[in-house]
Design a protein around this motif. Sequence first.
Motif, PDB file in Angstrom:
ATOM      1  N   ASP A 100      51.039-126.852 -27.993  1.00  0.00           N
ATOM      2  CA  ASP A 100      50.936-127.579 -29.149  1.00  0.00           C
ATOM      3  C   ASP A 100      51.848-128.853 -28.984  1.00  0.00           C
ATOM      4  O   ASP A 100      52.622-129.209 -29.847  1.00  0.00           O
ATOM      5  CB  ASP A 100      51.568-126.840 -30.290  1.00  0.00           C
ATOM      6  N   GLY A 101      51.683-129.414 -27.826  1.00  0.00           N
ATOM      7  CA  GLY A 101      52.265-130.815 -27.575  1.00  0.00           C
ATOM      8  C   GLY A 101      53.808-130.544 -27.169  1.00  0.00           C
ATOM      9  O   GLY A 101      54.500-131.567 -26.937  1.00  0.00           O
ATOM     10  N   ARG A 102      54.409-129.147 -27.222  1.00  0.00           N
ATOM     11  CA  ARG A 102      55.658-129.106 -26.979  1.00  0.00           C
ATOM     12  C   ARG A 102      55.988-128.386 -25.783  1.00  0.00           C
ATOM     13  O   ARG A 102      55.470-127.654 -25.283  1.00  0.00           O
ATOM     14  CB  ARG A 102      56.228-128.378 -28.126  1.00  0.00           C
ATOM     15  N   ARG A 103      56.918-129.042 -24.755  1.00  0.00           N
ATOM     16  CA  ARG A 103      57.122-128.357 -23.504  1.00  0.00           C
ATOM     17  C   ARG A 103      58.102-127.197 -23.878  1.00  0.00           C
ATOM     18  O   ARG A 103      59.058-127.190 -24.536  1.00  0.00           O
ATOM     19  CB  ARG A 103      58.141-129.170 -22.546  1.00  0.00           C
ATOM     20  N   VAL A 104      57.575-126.118 -22.943  1.00  0.00           N
ATOM     21  CA  VAL A 104      58.286-124.816 -23.179  1.00  0.00           C
ATOM     22  C   VAL A 104      58.749-124.346 -22.091  1.00  0.00           C
ATOM     23  O   VAL A 104      58.226-124.385 -20.898  1.00  0.00           O
ATOM     24  CB  VAL A 104      57.410-123.622 -23.854  1.00  0.00           C
ATOM     25  N   GLU A 105      59.610-123.700 -21.766  1.00  0.00           N
ATOM     26  CA  GLU A 105      60.236-122.610 -20.856  1.00  0.00           C
ATOM     27  C   GLU A 105      59.682-121.088 -20.856  1.00  0.00           C
ATOM     28  O   GLU A 105      59.146-120.475 -19.876  1.00  0.00           O
ATOM     29  CB  GLU A 105      61.810-122.490 -20.696  1.00  0.00           C
ATOM     30  N   ARG A 106      59.791-120.746 -21.969  1.00  0.00           N
ATOM     31  CA  ARG A 106      59.198-119.249 -22.420  1.00  0.00           C
ATOM     32  C   ARG A 106      58.976-119.226 -23.738  1.00  0.00           C
ATOM     33  O   ARG A 106      59.341-119.561 -24.710  1.00  0.00           O
ATOM     34  CB  ARG A 106      60.497-118.141 -22.179  1.00  0.00           C
TER      35      ARG A 106
END
Length: 467
Positions: A100-106
Amino acid sequence: MAGEGLKRKPYEERDLQPHTLVVESRTTLKVRKCRLTVTAGIGAGAVLVSEKERLRIGKDFDNDLVLGDRTVSRRHAEIVFTEKGYLLTDLDSTNGTFLDGRRVERAFLAPNTVIQLGDTSVVSFSPVEEEIPIEADSEGFFAGMVGRSLKMRQIFGLLKKIAPMDVSVIIQGETGTGKELAARAIHDYSPRRDKPFVVLDCGAIPPSLIESELFGHEKGAFTGAVASRAGAFERANGGTIFLDELGELRLDLQPKLLRVLENRELRRVGGNQTIPIDVRVIAATNRDLAREVQEENFREDLFFRLSVIHVQLPPLRQRRDDIPHLIRHVLAQPEVVEKHGVKTVAPAAMGLLTAYGWPGNVRELVNVLSHVLTFSDGPEIDLPALPQRLQAGDLPPGPLPFNEHLAFKEAKELLLETFEREYLTTLLARCEGNLSRAARESGLHRKTIERLVKKYALDPHGAQAQP
């Protein structure tokens, strides 16, 4: 996670069944898979559907989903099935993984989630549950196992279906039912067939050495460690490790095993270096692990992680029609014919062998035949050649004597089971089926009494084994 206590609901409220469960009477295999569809970027339209517990995405060709986008890292991200759902993890990629356009790690993935990797590649994720029909195998022989009964032919069909699936398996069954043969069959018919198959009996190793046997040790790690040594997981790298008697594994080692399975890496005892591993795990037990979880003798998260597929092997007494076929198979082995000549079994002896209960199952049958062959003369095996305890029948007035045709450990286990059944039957009769009274008089916890009643299928009021 490994250091957290286990939060538990009452047993009847919790679903301890693995997400793929097979019982011997069913003819379908429910498999949880996930579908990855490349919806944008280089390779748009590509689809991957897999039952693997861990899927890797990246530019290198050894990934499960290969993306040709130059902004995608060699090993960009992975999706792992856990007891809480599918978990997406970014593998320290250069250009990031986005939801959703947001960078994630987990992040845990909901159905129809859209994942962006790098600048342009977009992958749609969705879980899939598939029912695979299991047809009874047409042959009465598979990978060293013999059985023309419907139950065994269904087992053979099941093993052929699950062998190519690179998922963990728990094989449950009584002592001597052929759990190691089933595990080896899964390995031999899998893509890992040319890699090692390593067996580790968790119940036969001293408690002080089990961690070293599993994960290896460095020189000087403990008294007697005069040289570095690879453990079973390292030796099985690329192939399959068979953990026999998993239910005997110490509770304090279970989180360490779980970490190795989840992270696919280990440290030897006394070592600092992280060693990557790629191993398929097949475990075997004669215990009810779901019940062991309830009694806090086995970790629920480890049980879930291992029992992706659950295979139940039937005892020999539940497939008596297979006994003559097993006997003829053993007697027809080239080494047997060469040493003892062609042997047949007289009808009366065959009838007795078929009627016997075989508490040690196929292993006991094979060992008895070996004993009989050693002491029988002539081409036909008749009643006098059979062990006296077989001729005495299954229900002697007192407890069964030890079974000299089994290994020490197995004979001891069977003798203990006989004692438990006899003791509990007598106790329940004296206490008129009152479990609380039986617990008080025996000094056992009521839950232990309930477990033993269920284990031996006893009627507390009649104190009789149910058919």
